[in-house]
Design a protein around this motif. Sequence first.
Motif, short mmCIF file in Angstrom:
data_model
loop_
_atom_site.label_atom_id
_atom_site.label_comp_id
_atom_site.label_asym_id
_atom_site.label_seq_id
_atom_site.Cartn_x
_atom_site.Cartn_y
_atom_site.Cartn_z
N ARG A 1 71.35 94.73 60.91
CA ARG A 1 71.27 94.96 62.36
C ARG A 1 70.16 94.17 63.03
O ARG A 1 70.29 93.80 64.21
CB ARG A 1 71.08 96.46 62.62
N HIS A 2 69.08 93.92 62.33
CA HIS A 2 67.94 93.25 62.97
C HIS A 2 67.57 91.91 62.35
O HIS A 2 67.32 90.94 63.08
CB HIS A 2 66.74 94.19 62.97
N VAL A 3 67.53 91.82 61.01
CA VAL A 3 67.09 90.57 60.39
C VAL A 3 68.19 89.51 60.44
O VAL A 3 67.99 88.42 60.99
CB VAL A 3 66.63 90.81 58.94
N ALA A 4 69.37 89.80 59.88
CA ALA A 4 70.46 88.83 59.94
C ALA A 4 70.91 88.58 61.38
O ALA A 4 71.24 87.45 61.75
CB ALA A 4 71.64 89.31 59.09
N ASP A 5 70.91 89.62 62.20
CA ASP A 5 71.28 89.48 63.60
C ASP A 5 70.36 88.48 64.31
O ASP A 5 70.81 87.71 65.16
CB ASP A 5 71.21 90.84 64.29
N SER A 6 69.09 88.48 63.93
CA SER A 6 68.13 87.51 64.49
C SER A 6 68.31 86.14 63.87
O SER A 6 68.34 85.12 64.57
CB SER A 6 66.70 88.00 64.25
N PRO B 1 64.52 88.66 68.16
CA PRO B 1 64.51 87.81 66.96
C PRO B 1 63.21 87.07 66.68
O PRO B 1 63.10 86.41 65.66
CB PRO B 1 65.62 86.80 67.29
N GLY B 2 62.22 87.15 67.58
CA GLY B 2 61.06 86.27 67.51
C GLY B 2 60.33 86.23 66.18
O GLY B 2 60.05 85.15 65.63
N LEU B 3 59.99 87.40 65.62
CA LEU B 3 59.24 87.42 64.37
C LEU B 3 60.08 86.90 63.21
O LEU B 3 59.56 86.23 62.31
CB LEU B 3 58.74 88.83 64.07
N VAL B 4 61.36 87.20 63.22
CA VAL B 4 62.24 86.70 62.15
C VAL B 4 62.31 85.18 62.20
O VAL B 4 62.23 84.50 61.16
CB VAL B 4 63.65 87.32 62.26
N ILE B 5 62.43 84.62 63.39
CA ILE B 5 62.46 83.17 63.54
C ILE B 5 61.15 82.56 63.06
O ILE B 5 61.14 81.55 62.34
CB ILE B 5 62.72 82.79 65.01
N ALA B 6 60.04 83.17 63.44
CA ALA B 6 58.73 82.65 63.03
C ALA B 6 58.56 82.68 61.52
O ALA B 6 57.94 81.78 60.93
CB ALA B 6 57.62 83.44 63.70
N ILE B 7 59.11 83.69 60.88
CA ILE B 7 59.02 83.81 59.42
C ILE B 7 59.88 82.75 58.74
O ILE B 7 59.44 82.09 57.79
CB ILE B 7 59.43 85.22 58.97
N LEU B 8 61.09 82.56 59.23
CA LEU B 8 62.02 81.63 58.60
C LEU B 8 61.73 80.17 58.95
O LEU B 8 62.11 79.27 58.19
CB LEU B 8 63.45 81.98 58.97
N ARG B 9 61.08 79.95 60.10
CA ARG B 9 60.75 78.58 60.50
C ARG B 9 59.26 78.48 60.79
O ARG B 9 58.83 78.38 61.94
CB ARG B 9 61.56 78.18 61.74
N PRO B 10 58.42 78.49 59.74
CA PRO B 10 56.97 78.42 59.94
C PRO B 10 56.51 77.09 60.55
O PRO B 10 55.36 76.98 60.98
CB PRO B 10 56.41 78.61 58.53
N ASP B 11 57.40 76.11 60.60
CA ASP B 11 57.08 74.81 61.19
C ASP B 11 57.22 74.82 62.71
O ASP B 11 56.79 73.87 63.38
CB ASP B 11 58.01 73.74 60.62
N ILE B 12 57.80 75.87 63.27
CA ILE B 12 58.00 75.96 64.71
C ILE B 12 56.99 76.92 65.33
O ILE B 12 56.74 78.01 64.81
CB ILE B 12 59.43 76.44 65.03
#
Length: 215
Positions: A54-59, A84-95
């Motif tokens: 509901r939250h991680v994959a959804d983000s 989705p902000g924190l999930v994106i930051a975790i998966l894309r530490p380059d952004i």
Amino acid sequence: MLTDEQAARTWLAALPEWTPVAEGRLERLISALNVENQQQNLVAAATLDRVWLRHVADSAQLLSHVPRETSNPWIDLGAGAGFPGLVIAILRPDISVHLVESRGRRIAWLNTAVEHIGLANVTIHGARLEQVETFPVRVISARAFAPLPRLIDLSARFSTADTVWLLPKGRSAAHELQDLAGWKHLFHVEQSLTDPEAGVIVGTLIGPDRSGKKG
């Protein structure tokens, strides 16, 4: 379509952005979320048993609409619980990810979560969006922030011809896009991977439309 926690975790593990570091950080985020949700209603309690779906994959599904070479920065409006902000930051530490949130307790949570997880690529703007200084971004995301016309009116100043808009809108996505007036755009609705009734508005904003046409 992802339908359960196992499917969501399997899908996430297949992402090119998935690493052991990212997995560990997501685990810490979920653990902290479960604790904090007892103090404030960050997410609906019923969704905690389905948090990966509901939250991680959804983000994380938003990343499929962003080219890997997309550069900084990403702005997430009404960051709230961090999805989705924190999930994106975790998966894309380059952004460089900018989170905009005006509610005091949510701001405190975001600061705590960023420190707890150890994210160096997150900037938190603890203010109403109208008070945030304008800067050009490559991605604008917003989950349950505002109706589409209001959202665009408030955030168009951050957008350029190259900015990708990613707006999870639930079952209202197609209706909101059809009724949008006052803007020229290249938006369309993508089916959500986590909810058969939900859609994500994806595309670019061209500029104001003086014709008054909708859609």
